[in-house]
Design a protein around this motif. Sequence first.
Motif, PDB file in Angstrom:
ATOM      1  N   LEU A 174      23.560   9.951  47.151  1.00 28.72           N
ATOM      2  CA  LEU A 174      23.518   8.921  46.115  1.00 28.72           C
ATOM      3  C   LEU A 174      23.986   9.498  44.791  1.00 28.72           C
ATOM      4  O   LEU A 174      23.753  10.673  44.497  1.00 28.72           O
ATOM      5  CB  LEU A 174      22.098   8.380  45.945  1.00 28.72           C
ATOM      6  N   ASP A 175      24.613   8.664  43.984  1.00 29.56           N
ATOM      7  CA  ASP A 175      24.972   9.094  42.637  1.00 29.56           C
ATOM      8  C   ASP A 175      23.763   8.991  41.711  1.00 29.56           C
ATOM      9  O   ASP A 175      22.670   8.595  42.144  1.00 29.56           O
ATOM     10  CB  ASP A 175      26.183   8.319  42.104  1.00 29.56           C
ATOM     11  N   SER A 176      23.929   9.333  40.458  1.00 33.17           N
ATOM     12  CA  SER A 176      22.797   9.366  39.537  1.00 33.17           C
ATOM     13  C   SER A 176      22.271   7.977  39.194  1.00 33.17           C
ATOM     14  O   SER A 176      21.188   7.852  38.622  1.00 33.17           O
ATOM     15  CB  SER A 176      23.183  10.103  38.249  1.00 33.17           C
ATOM     16  N   GLN A 177      23.019   6.942  39.564  1.00 31.72           N
ATOM     17  CA  GLN A 177      22.547   5.576  39.385  1.00 31.72           C
ATOM     18  C   GLN A 177      21.810   5.053  40.612  1.00 31.72           C
ATOM     19  O   GLN A 177      21.349   3.918  40.624  1.00 31.72           O
ATOM     20  CB  GLN A 177      23.732   4.654  39.070  1.00 31.72           C
ATOM     21  N   GLN A 200      28.897  14.656  42.640  1.00 31.29           N
ATOM     22  CA  GLN A 200      28.001  13.734  41.927  1.00 31.29           C
ATOM     23  C   GLN A 200      27.348  14.398  40.720  1.00 31.29           C
ATOM     24  O   GLN A 200      27.135  13.763  39.697  1.00 31.29           O
ATOM     25  CB  GLN A 200      26.948  13.181  42.890  1.00 31.29           C
ATOM     26  N   ILE A 201      27.052  15.665  40.821  1.00 29.14           N
ATOM     27  CA  ILE A 201      26.531  16.397  39.661  1.00 29.14           C
ATOM     28  C   ILE A 201      27.578  16.424  38.553  1.00 29.14           C
ATOM     29  O   ILE A 201      27.264  16.246  37.364  1.00 29.14           O
ATOM     30  CB  ILE A 201      26.131  17.833  40.060  1.00 29.14           C
ATOM     31  N   ASP A 202      28.834  16.621  38.948  1.00 31.90           N
ATOM     32  CA  ASP A 202      29.927  16.701  37.982  1.00 31.90           C
ATOM     33  C   ASP A 202      30.432  15.338  37.529  1.00 31.90           C
ATOM     34  O   ASP A 202      31.294  15.259  36.646  1.00 31.90           O
ATOM     35  CB  ASP A 202      31.098  17.486  38.578  1.00 31.90           C
ATOM     36  N   GLY A 203      29.953  14.271  38.167  1.00 38.54           N
ATOM     37  CA  GLY A 203      30.387  12.933  37.806  1.00 38.54           C
ATOM     38  C   GLY A 203      31.772  12.576  38.303  1.00 38.54           C
ATOM     39  O   GLY A 203      32.422  11.664  37.778  1.00 38.54           O
ATOM     40  N   LYS A 204      32.241  13.267  39.349  1.00 34.86           N
ATOM     41  CA  LYS A 204      33.577  12.998  39.874  1.00 34.86           C
ATOM     42  C   LYS A 204      33.560  11.798  40.804  1.00 34.86           C
ATOM     43  O   LYS A 204      32.565  11.483  41.446  1.00 34.86           O
ATOM     44  CB  LYS A 204      34.109  14.215  40.635  1.00 34.86           C
TER      45      LYS A 204
END
Length: 213
Positions: A174-177, A200-204
């Motif tokens: 899952l992403d941060s959302q 996902q940590i890097d927001g890619k």
Amino acid sequence: MPSSSPRPMTRRGLFSVATVAGLAVVTGCSNKDNSDLSDQANSADGKGYISGDGSVTEFSKAKRGEPVSFEGKLFGGESLTGDQLRGKPSVLNFWYAGCAPCRAEAPHLQKLSQEFGDKVNFYGINLRDEQGTAEAFERNFGIAYPSVEDRAGGVLMALSQYVPAQAVPTTLVLDSQGRVAARVLGQIDESTVRSLVQDQIDGKDASHPSKGS
């Protein structure tokens, strides 16, 4: 048949990326894949799980659905909801003790949970076991992250858009959302999941062009 060890592939090399082009594709890789899964589920081989092939589906930011919504109870007694997963990436692994590929991938999931530490939520979703059986499995493989007791299938039902019934193991990133960014159907490859989580940590966004599985 599920393999007894992680498949020797890299994210840049041999894993497949499925097309995500609306709800029909989100619910599965292809009609053929779903038919194969149904055939295995209805077979009388008695193994009790569907052997996924380790295929990976990545969902681009534009194609992700709503944040996951569920409520379950950890074996320790605490509640876990989808809302609690927001704010950082998460890994949800659907498993049970009698599943051979679950046993094979367990040390790799634990290693990843240690590597990422508090940057990522790691939770198991146990679909069949009583507390004693689940805890014995966790002791045997050194699993330190908690699991939801989901014998009633509430979490599985809530996430059935992404997790085929009886397809164990399945792992969601899952992403941060709290939206599903990737899915591994079957036994994980450690390096692949590491890359998916790091993205996902890097927001890619998904780094592979979409193609059918």
